[in-house]
Structures are given as structure tokens and as C-alpha cells.
Design a protein around this motif. Structure first.
Motif, PDB file in Angstrom:
ATOM      1  N   VAL A 208       0.857  -1.191   0.000  1.00  0.00           N
ATOM      2  CA  VAL A 208       0.000   0.000   0.000  1.00  0.00           C
ATOM      3  C   VAL A 208       0.891   1.239   0.000  1.00  0.00           C
ATOM      4  O   VAL A 208       1.575   1.516   0.990  1.00  0.00           O
ATOM      5  CB  VAL A 208      -0.953   0.026   1.219  1.00  0.00           C
ATOM      6  N   GLY A 209       0.904   1.954  -1.110  1.00  0.00           N
ATOM      7  CA  GLY A 209       1.781   3.118  -1.249  1.00  0.00           C
ATOM      8  C   GLY A 209       1.006   4.395  -1.452  1.00  0.00           C
ATOM      9  O   GLY A 209      -0.109   4.396  -1.971  1.00  0.00           O
ATOM     10  N   MET A 210       1.604   5.517  -1.028  1.00  0.00           N
ATOM     11  CA  MET A 210       0.956   6.824  -1.173  1.00  0.00           C
ATOM     12  C   MET A 210       1.951   7.843  -1.686  1.00  0.00           C
ATOM     13  O   MET A 210       3.063   7.958  -1.168  1.00  0.00           O
ATOM     14  CB  MET A 210       0.383   7.288   0.171  1.00  0.00           C
ATOM     15  N   ILE A 211       1.559   8.571  -2.721  1.00  0.00           N
ATOM     16  CA  ILE A 211       2.336   9.701  -3.222  1.00  0.00           C
ATOM     17  C   ILE A 211       1.667  10.949  -2.681  1.00  0.00           C
ATOM     18  O   ILE A 211       0.554  11.299  -3.082  1.00  0.00           O
ATOM     19  CB  ILE A 211       2.366   9.723  -4.765  1.00  0.00           C
ATOM     20  N   VAL A 212       2.324  11.613  -1.738  1.00  0.00           N
ATOM     21  CA  VAL A 212       1.691  12.706  -1.001  1.00  0.00           C
ATOM     22  C   VAL A 212       1.649  13.982  -1.833  1.00  0.00           C
ATOM     23  O   VAL A 212       2.376  14.144  -2.811  1.00  0.00           O
ATOM     24  CB  VAL A 212       2.403  12.981   0.341  1.00  0.00           C
ATOM     25  N   GLN A 213       0.750  14.901  -1.401  1.00  0.00           N
ATOM     26  CA  GLN A 213       0.549  16.151  -2.127  1.00  0.00           C
ATOM     27  C   GLN A 213       1.773  17.057  -2.044  1.00  0.00           C
ATOM     28  O   GLN A 213       2.236  17.593  -3.037  1.00  0.00           O
ATOM     29  CB  GLN A 213      -0.671  16.885  -1.573  1.00  0.00           C
ATOM     30  N   GLU A 214       2.321  17.227  -0.843  1.00  0.00           N
ATOM     31  CA  GLU A 214       3.450  18.135  -0.661  1.00  0.00           C
ATOM     32  C   GLU A 214       4.772  17.372  -0.755  1.00  0.00           C
ATOM     33  O   GLU A 214       4.798  16.161  -0.905  1.00  0.00           O
ATOM     34  CB  GLU A 214       3.317  18.871   0.675  1.00  0.00           C
TER      35      GLU A 214
ATOM     36  N   ASN B 225      17.473   9.230  -1.403  1.00  0.00           N
ATOM     37  CA  ASN B 225      16.083   9.502  -1.061  1.00  0.00           C
ATOM     38  C   ASN B 225      15.205   8.285  -1.312  1.00  0.00           C
ATOM     39  O   ASN B 225      14.340   7.941  -0.506  1.00  0.00           O
ATOM     40  CB  ASN B 225      15.559  10.692  -1.869  1.00  0.00           C
ATOM     41  N   MET B 226      15.440   7.633  -2.445  1.00  0.00           N
ATOM     42  CA  MET B 226      14.585   6.513  -2.827  1.00  0.00           C
ATOM     43  C   MET B 226      14.759   5.303  -1.913  1.00  0.00           C
ATOM     44  O   MET B 226      13.836   4.519  -1.729  1.00  0.00           O
ATOM     45  CB  MET B 226      14.852   6.139  -4.285  1.00  0.00           C
ATOM     46  N   PHE B 227      15.959   5.170  -1.321  1.00  0.00           N
ATOM     47  CA  PHE B 227      16.215   4.037  -0.422  1.00  0.00           C
ATOM     48  C   PHE B 227      16.502   4.522   1.005  1.00  0.00           C
ATOM     49  O   PHE B 227      17.240   3.875   1.744  1.00  0.00           O
ATOM     50  CB  PHE B 227      17.388   3.210  -0.949  1.00  0.00           C
ATOM     51  N   LEU B 228      15.882   5.635   1.378  1.00  0.00           N
ATOM     52  CA  LEU B 228      16.186   6.279   2.653  1.00  0.00           C
ATOM     53  C   LEU B 228      15.991   5.339   3.848  1.00  0.00           C
ATOM     54  O   LEU B 228      16.788   5.345   4.777  1.00  0.00           O
ATOM     55  CB  LEU B 228      15.311   7.523   2.826  1.00  0.00           C
ATOM     56  N   CYS B 229      14.947   4.542   3.835  1.00  0.00           N
ATOM     57  CA  CYS B 229      14.697   3.613   4.946  1.00  0.00           C
ATOM     58  C   CYS B 229      14.953   2.165   4.544  1.00  0.00           C
ATOM     59  O   CYS B 229      14.496   1.236   5.215  1.00  0.00           O
ATOM     60  CB  CYS B 229      13.259   3.776   5.430  1.00  0.00           C
ATOM     61  N   ASP B 230      15.656   1.980   3.452  1.00  0.00           N
ATOM     62  CA  ASP B 230      15.827   0.628   2.925  1.00  0.00           C
ATOM     63  C   ASP B 230      17.247   0.410   2.398  1.00  0.00           C
ATOM     64  O   ASP B 230      17.465  -0.443   1.543  1.00  0.00           O
ATOM     65  CB  ASP B 230      14.805   0.411   1.800  1.00  0.00           C
ATOM     66  N   SER B 231      18.204   1.189   2.903  1.00  0.00           N
ATOM     67  CA  SER B 231      19.566   1.115   2.359  1.00  0.00           C
ATOM     68  C   SER B 231      20.282  -0.186   2.738  1.00  0.00           C
ATOM     69  O   SER B 231      21.261  -0.577   2.091  1.00  0.00           O
ATOM     70  CB  SER B 231      20.393   2.313   2.840  1.00  0.00           C
TER      71      SER B 231
ATOM     72  N   LEU C  39       8.532  13.326  -9.042  1.00  0.00           N
ATOM     73  CA  LEU C  39       8.708  12.092  -9.802  1.00  0.00           C
ATOM     74  C   LEU C  39       9.650  11.129  -9.079  1.00  0.00           C
ATOM     75  O   LEU C  39       9.512   9.909  -9.209  1.00  0.00           O
ATOM     76  CB  LEU C  39       9.224  12.398 -11.206  1.00  0.00           C
ATOM     77  N   VAL C  40      10.600  11.656  -8.315  1.00  0.00           N
ATOM     78  CA  VAL C  40      11.458  10.799  -7.474  1.00  0.00           C
ATOM     79  C   VAL C  40      10.588  10.043  -6.464  1.00  0.00           C
ATOM     80  O   VAL C  40      10.769   8.840  -6.233  1.00  0.00           O
ATOM     81  CB  VAL C  40      12.536  11.637  -6.757  1.00  0.00           C
ATOM     82  N   GLU C  41       9.622  10.741  -5.861  1.00  0.00           N
ATOM     83  CA  GLU C  41       8.722  10.091  -4.916  1.00  0.00           C
ATOM     84  C   GLU C  41       7.866   9.028  -5.601  1.00  0.00           C
ATOM     85  O   GLU C  41       7.605   7.959  -5.041  1.00  0.00           O
ATOM     86  CB  GLU C  41       7.820  11.141  -4.256  1.00  0.00           C
ATOM     87  N   VAL C  42       7.433   9.343  -6.819  1.00  0.00           N
ATOM     88  CA  VAL C  42       6.625   8.384  -7.581  1.00  0.00           C
ATOM     89  C   VAL C  42       7.425   7.108  -7.843  1.00  0.00           C
ATOM     90  O   VAL C  42       6.940   5.990  -7.637  1.00  0.00           O
ATOM     91  CB  VAL C  42       6.153   9.003  -8.911  1.00  0.00           C
TER      92      VAL C  42
END
Length: 508
Positions: free
Chosen positions: A91-97, A109-115, A162-165
Motif C-alpha cells: 500500500v503506497g501513497m504519493i503525497v501532495q506536498e 532519497n529513494m532508499f532512505l529507509c531501505d539502504s 517524480l522521485v517520490e513516484v
């Protein structure tokens, strides 16, 4: 072709929410809400700011807990521990801000909690492997122009989004929440999101799509749920989609008065209030000459990267041109403080980062721009004066809050924008530079903003409206300036005969 198993799964319930309730202090955000999302469905959520649509999705995606209620995901009780935990479960969410850290690379950033997946021993991280994986994810969504080794803070707002996406997409989620994401994207970015939505549907996964753009949501969604004041009002099936019925459900009434301007009188006073003379700023402004007059709404439009957002910052003194100058009433703009003294206000596109201090109160955010008006004997602020000043301006802008001591972070997007406007209207700004002023706000607040802009024009104010929305530029501007590759390519006077197709020719 789908196999038999997938065909059987299509349409089965993947997320079930029952009797959900959420409060923030005395404010009831959700009140006994039920929502069902099915496989292969693109479910739209729409409603005015503060209606509860972002709250419900933030709860089932792990951003915050609910006060009471039950959630089932794939038939099992669902109580996500965090957004990262929820994403790992599908379950993923792309936030507004903005949801990126500016000072580190795109890959980090993309692996911030998964490095740790790239760990070599107990200490070292395989940076090259991380870069390769991040780049693959960016390429997969069609954002290969972003490089995994770039520092995130050097990217524009669209590319950061787009990085967040890509971060969400690479986890192969079964449900994606798209929360007002398209409002910060150019057409390229929107096309990427639309393509991912189609890919989700075709692979029997689900999308919950939140947008204030009624045309967009009617085109992309299979079903559309309307929320108002924390309640689900109605769910429309595709064959029931009707713009007037949806709007009435959203606001509980018919819209009164004009939405955009109904007149085609583009006249203004002769006095020039704001001027750019031979302005150059890298590839964002190339020998730009521009004027705005008293009592004029000037619209500036173009594609992402055309330079119009940089131009707004130059007008306000937040960016210094390499050559040329910005003038207010014939005097050079040195910096934002100087611009404010000359009664210039600036509403930034990225309001949370540039227009507001979100952790501060509504009172502090409105008062900060008007301290010189409130002050007694230059530097002494009387608390009753400050409180009265903020109360008058927050009420004028109809900011919905239980107290002006409330932090801005707790407000909806539309109410945040009202606070930004209150800040500048309170100090009686004569020139307002508005960069995407209606981004991420609902139709009721948009109408209010448009009517306010028109009233200010009639009062002799100057408004420069920079926008990526063609409809509002055509609907509000006395004169429309089009930019491409840092240059002004065409100007159009206000006219009922002006068409999208005619304007777009000068953008691409």
C-alpha cells in the motif's frame, strides 16, 4: 490476456474501511466513514479542502492512526505501523506536498529507509548498486531524464515529485494513493502518472486518485466518491458522472456568481507598476522585457521549464538576474525586503517551503509580513494589536480553523493558501505576484480566489498570475504572456475568441 485466476480476482475487494472516525482537537475530520476499494479499480476521491479525503487515505497508507473503526486489506485486519511498513505490504501513497530530503542524492532519497539491502558487511553500503537500482526505477516510470546521482535539492518541484513516484512504484504496490500529485506536474509529469494508473488497472491493481481537477478525475476514474465535512456524500459510477451533480455534492449547494470572469474587458490604467528590462537569468530568462499596469491582471503561461516561475522570483527580488533589472514604480528591486516595502507580495508555487512556516501558528504566519503595520514606536508589538490584525485578515479570507494558534501544518491545502493570501492582503500589497495560486485547492476556494483577484483589479491593484492551468489564464487574465525556453514568444489580449490550440502553438 488475463488468465482465469486474474479474471476471477478482478473486482474483488482489496481494501475495506468501516466506521472510521478521526478528530484533530475539536475538529471532526472523519465521521463514521465507510469505503470499499476493489481490484482493477481507479477510485476517485473529491471534495472541498478539509472534507476528509486526504485524511482517510493517510490513515490506510500508514501516515497516521484513526481514532476508531476497522480496516481490512486483502481480507485481513489492517493496522499499518508506518508508511514504509505499509509500502512493503503493498500500500503506497504519493503525497501532495514535498516528501524528499534536499541535501542527499536521488538514490539516497529513494532508499532512505531501505539502504540495508545494499549493505556490504556491517558498515558499508554498495553505492553503485543503489544507484543502479534507483536509475532502473526512474527509467521504468519514464523519468530517465532524472539521474540517480543528482542532489535532490537541485531538482525542480516536478522532478522531486517524480522521485517520490519512482520510490513508491519500485515496490510494486497493489494499491497506490495519488494525492493531488498532478497539480505540481507539467504535462510530461502528468502523462507519466496517467501511464502508471493505466498500468495499475491493467495488472489488476488499484488506484485511489485524489484531485481537484474535475475534468481530470472524470476522465481517469471508474468510480468517484464525494466527501464533505468528514462524511461520504455519494459515490458516482462512471455512467453517472455529471459535472453539475458532482459539484453540488461537493459543496452542498450550487455555486453562486461567476467562476472565472464573465467580462472580456481587458482594459487597465496607463501607469506601469512593474517592469522587467532586458532580464537574463541562465536559460530561464533570455532578454526578457515585460510590463504590468495598475488595475491589470497579467497571466504568464508555458510548459514546465519555460522560465516563468524564475521570472516571478526575479520580480519579487528573490532571484537576482545576471543582467537587466526588475523595477517597481521605476525603482530597482534589490531583494524581497525591499520589494515588500514597495508593497509587493509573492505567493510561491511551493507554498509549504517558500510561503509558509508550517510548524508555526496561523497567527505567526499572517502577522510576520505585517509587523511594520502593527508595531508601535518602530519595534514594539502590542499583543492585542497583533491579535486583532490577524483576526481581521483570517476572517476576511475565511480561514477555517478552531483558533489562530493552530499550526498551519494542520490545515488543508486551501486553508493554507488562504493564510498566504491573508498575509499579503493584510499589509495592503498593491502588486501581487501569484505563482500557481490555485494549486491543490478545491473549486469553492478557487472561485473565491478568482473573485478576490477580480475585485483587487477593480481596486487598481496589479496582479501577475503565473499558471500551468490554461483555463484559469484564459478565464482571468487581461493580457496573456506565453513563454518558451526562457523567452516571451507571444502576447494575447483578453478575448472570448481565444482558444487553447492557438496558445499552445507558442508553448511547444
Amino acid at each position: 490476456m488475463e488468465n482465469e485466476t486474474e479474471m476471477k480476482k478482478r473486482g474483488e475487494v482489496i481494501m475495506q474501511i468501516s466506521h472510521m472516525r478521526k478528530t484533530f482537537g475539536p475538529t471532526i475530520a472523519l465521521d463514521d466513514v465507510d469505503l470499499t476499494v476493489r481490484r482493477g479499480e481507479i477510485r476517485g476521491l473529491i471534495g472541498e479542502n478539509g472534507s476528509g479525503k486526504s485524511t482517510i487515505t493517510s490513515i490506510f497508507s500508514g501516515m497516521q492512526p484513526c481514532d476508531s473503526g476497522e480496516m481490512l486489506y486483502k481480507g485481513q485486519p489492517w493496522n499499518p505501523k508506518s508508511m514504509n511498513w505499509a509500502l512493503d505490504q503493498g500500500v503506497g501513497m504519493i503525497v501532495q506536498e514535498s516528501g524528499t530530503v534536499p541535501g542527499i542524492t536521488v538514490a539516497e532519497n529513494m532508499f532512505l529507509c531501505d539502504s540495508q539491502r545494499f549493505a556490504k558487511g556491517k558498515v558499508f553500503i554498495n553505492g553503485r548498486a543503489m544507484m543502479r537500482a534507483a536509475q532502473k526505477a526512474l527509467d521504468d516510470i519514464g523519468a530517465g531524464h532524472i539521474k540517480a546521482n543528482q542532489i535532490t535539492g537541485t531538482l525542480d518541484m516536478m522532478d522531486r515529485k517524480l522521485v517520490e513516484v519512482a520510490k513508491v512504484w519500485m515496490k510494486n504496490p497493489e494499491i497506490i494513493v495519488v494525492d493531488e500529485t498532478t497539480t505540481s506536474l507539467s504535462q510530461l509529469g502528468r502523462d507519466i502518472i496517467y501511464d502508471l494508473i493505466v498500468r495499475m488497472k491493467e495488472s489488476n491493481r488499484s488506484v485511489v486518485f485524489i484531485s481537484h481537477d474535475l475534468d481530470e478525475i472524470m476522465e481517469k476514474c471508474d468510480t468517484l466518491t464525494v466527501l464533505r465535512d468528514g462524511h461520504i456524500i455519494r459515490t458516482f459510477e462512471k455512467e453517472e458522472f455529471d459535472p453539475d451533480a458532482i459539484r453540488s455534492s461537493m459543496i452542498g449547494r450550487e455555486l453562486q456568481g461567476d467562476y472565472y470572469r464573465s467580462d472580456y474587458d481587458g482594459s487597465c490604467e496607463e501607469e506601469v507598476t512593474l517592469e522587467l528590462k532586458h532580464v537574463n537569468f541562465h536559460d530561464q530568462a533570455i532578454d526578457v522585457n515585460f510590463v504590468a499596469h495598475k488595475g491589470e491582471i497579467v497571466g504568464i503561461g508555458g510548459l514546465s521549464g519555460c522560465g516563468m516561475h524564475a521570472l516571478g522570483k526575479i520580480m519579487y527580488g528573490a532571484l537576482k538576474p545576471q543582467s537587466g533589472e526588475a523595477l517597481i514604480h521605476g525603482k530597482p528591486v534589490k531583494n524581497p525586503t525591499n520589494a515588500m516595502k514597495m508593497k509587493v507580495g509573492y505567493v510561491a508555487k511551493d507554498r509549504d517551503l517558500e510561503s509558509l512556516c508550517t510548524q508555526a501558528s496561523i497567527l505567526d504566519n499572517i502577522a510576520i509580513a505585517g509587523l511594520d503595520k502593527i508595531a508601535v514606536a518602530k519595534h514594539f508589538i502590542l499583543w492585542p494589536n497583533e491579535k486583532k490584525y490577524v483576526k481581521e485578515n483570517s476572517e476576511f479570507m475565511q480561514v477555517k480553523c478552531f483558533s489562530t494558534a493552530q499550526p498551519v501544518s494542520a490545515l488543508s491545502g486551501g486553508n493554507k493558501q488562504k493564510v498566504v493570501f491573508a498575509k499579503w492582503i493584510g499589509r495592503d500589497s498593491e502588486i501581487l505576484i501569484l505563482d500557481c495560486p490555485t494549486r491543490g485547492i478545491d473549486i469553492g476556494v478557487k472561485q473565491m480566489m478568482y473573485q478576490l483577484m477580480y475585485r483587487m483589479k477593480k481596486e487598481g491593484k496589479t496582479i501577475v498570475m503565473i499558471s500551468e492551468e490554461m483555463a484559469e489564464l484564459m478565464g482571468m487574465a487581461d493580457r496573456l504572456v506565453i513563454m518558451k525556453d526562457g523567452k516571451i514568444t507571444k502576447e494575447f489580449p483578453r478575448s472570448k475568441d481565444l482558444s487553447d490550440a492557438e496558445i499552445i502553438k507558442y508553448m511547444i
